[in-house]
Write a protein that holds these residues in place. Sequence first.
Motif, mmCIF file in Angstrom:
data_model
loop_
_atom_site.group_PDB
_atom_site.id
_atom_site.type_symbol
_atom_site.label_atom_id
_atom_site.label_comp_id
_atom_site.label_asym_id
_atom_site.label_seq_id
_atom_site.Cartn_x
_atom_site.Cartn_y
_atom_site.Cartn_z
ATOM 1 N N GLU A 260 26.829 11.870 2.040
ATOM 2 C CA GLU A 260 26.478 12.796 3.004
ATOM 3 C C GLU A 260 27.074 12.271 4.389
ATOM 4 O OE1 GLU A 260 22.120 14.618 1.593
ATOM 5 O OE2 GLU A 260 22.339 13.029 3.072
ATOM 6 N N HIS A 265 33.181 15.337 -1.637
ATOM 7 C CA HIS A 265 33.154 16.499 -2.775
ATOM 8 C C HIS A 265 32.288 15.948 -4.040
ATOM 9 C CE1 HIS A 265 35.080 19.059 -0.164
ATOM 10 N NE2 HIS A 265 36.246 18.174 -0.303
ATOM 11 N N GLN A 266 32.556 14.605 -4.279
ATOM 12 C CA GLN A 266 32.193 14.150 -5.455
ATOM 13 C C GLN A 266 31.431 12.802 -5.502
ATOM 14 O OE1 GLN A 266 35.998 14.661 -7.529
ATOM 15 N NE2 GLN A 266 35.141 16.264 -8.980
ATOM 16 N N ASN A 289 20.307 19.054 -6.010
ATOM 17 C CA ASN A 289 20.192 20.160 -5.122
ATOM 18 C C ASN A 289 21.188 20.045 -3.936
ATOM 19 O OD1 ASN A 289 18.374 21.819 -6.504
ATOM 20 N ND2 ASN A 289 16.694 20.323 -5.745
ATOM 21 N N THR A 290 22.184 19.337 -4.119
ATOM 22 C CA THR A 290 23.250 18.988 -3.142
ATOM 23 C C THR A 290 24.593 19.776 -3.542
ATOM 24 O OG1 THR A 290 24.195 17.137 -4.072
ATOM 25 C CG2 THR A 290 22.076 16.828 -2.810
ATOM 26 N N ASP A 291 25.625 19.633 -2.614
ATOM 27 C CA ASP A 291 26.887 20.401 -2.936
ATOM 28 C C ASP A 291 27.926 19.312 -3.376
ATOM 29 O OD1 ASP A 291 26.026 23.077 -1.892
ATOM 30 O OD2 ASP A 291 26.681 22.571 0.519
ATOM 31 N N ILE A 292 27.363 18.103 -3.770
ATOM 32 C CA ILE A 292 28.139 16.823 -4.184
ATOM 33 C C ILE A 292 27.919 16.907 -5.856
ATOM 34 C CG2 ILE A 292 28.481 14.520 -3.959
ATOM 35 C CD1 ILE A 292 27.086 14.560 -1.277
ATOM 36 N N GLU A 293 29.258 17.112 -6.267
ATOM 37 C CA GLU A 293 29.372 16.927 -7.641
ATOM 38 C C GLU A 293 29.322 15.552 -8.199
ATOM 39 O OE1 GLU A 293 32.478 18.460 -11.263
ATOM 40 O OE2 GLU A 293 33.217 18.108 -9.219
#
Length: 345
Positions: A260, A265-266, A289-293
Amino acid sequence: MNNEHYLLAIETSCDETAVAIIKNETELVANVVASQIESHKRFGGVVPEIASRHHIEQITITLEEALHQADLTLDDMEAICVTEGPGLVGALLVGVNAAKGLAFSKQKPLVGVHHIAGHIYASRLDNEFRFPLLSLVVSGGHTELVLMRGHNDFEVIGETRDDAAGEAYDKVARLLKLPYPGGPEIDKLAREGEATIDFPRAWLEEDSFDFSFSGLKSAVINRLHNASQKGETLKPEDVAASFQESVVDVLSTKAKKAAETYGVHQLVVAGGVAANSGLRQALEETFENTDIELLIPPLKYCTDNAAMIAAAGAVAYRQGHRASWDLNAHPGLDLEKYGKRGAVL
């Protein structure tokens, strides 16, 4: 075969002799691993001299088997990649010299690969990288958070100050009289127990992404010793579960905070401890529940193998990295310096 580009890779950094062949950077066509676990089990750990001798015995066999699986010859290879470090110097030398001999005999380009870069790039065999990304490296000798803003661009933003996570697993396994290798044994035992013992978490300074596991190891030793003195019986499965919960709590929490902070992104999980079911579950829950793959490689790519070296070597080869015929083993090879050394033409 005009549009087919094959690379052969060799990995002998520790106690697995491995050869792999990939096509067009990410398509695995052969992956052979000769394990030495049974030879080292009676010693409770890897014996370097024994490892080196086994590599000498197995390197030609694994090479021939990989070529057989792929139905290809050395003439079909565009380049030869090999782990040059870090690792056991004697073990590394077997692979390095084998690769040099093959490359020289066929006049093929030679590419040296960093072992940890290989672990990171194992995930690229199934998923394309999206930069910036963060890699959580967890193995017997390494526990690091590595920021990548591009291919072969490595910045270590956090690392262990003492024991690596894998080392702590092995040491606690010996305390519990579990067979070698200890990591998988503790993971298996932990699934049968409950985390009833409150072992410490070493968070260190508030803004630090570093790790420390020696205090946790000492806490396990003291708890077992005190229980023995008092005549108490601790369930080994509960000790294993409590220890593992402490480790994965720190790893997953710090990984999320770092991801964060740097807006990645990953999160790419790499290394032998990436096979740990407790860690995999904790990371899946943490990043659900995050936008991080979250990228965790299949189990077959977590422990040492040559497919990961091929994946990393393919990118290095495309970037113009070339090793000369005096390539040597580098047991203490630095990841950041490896990434920055650029093309050697």
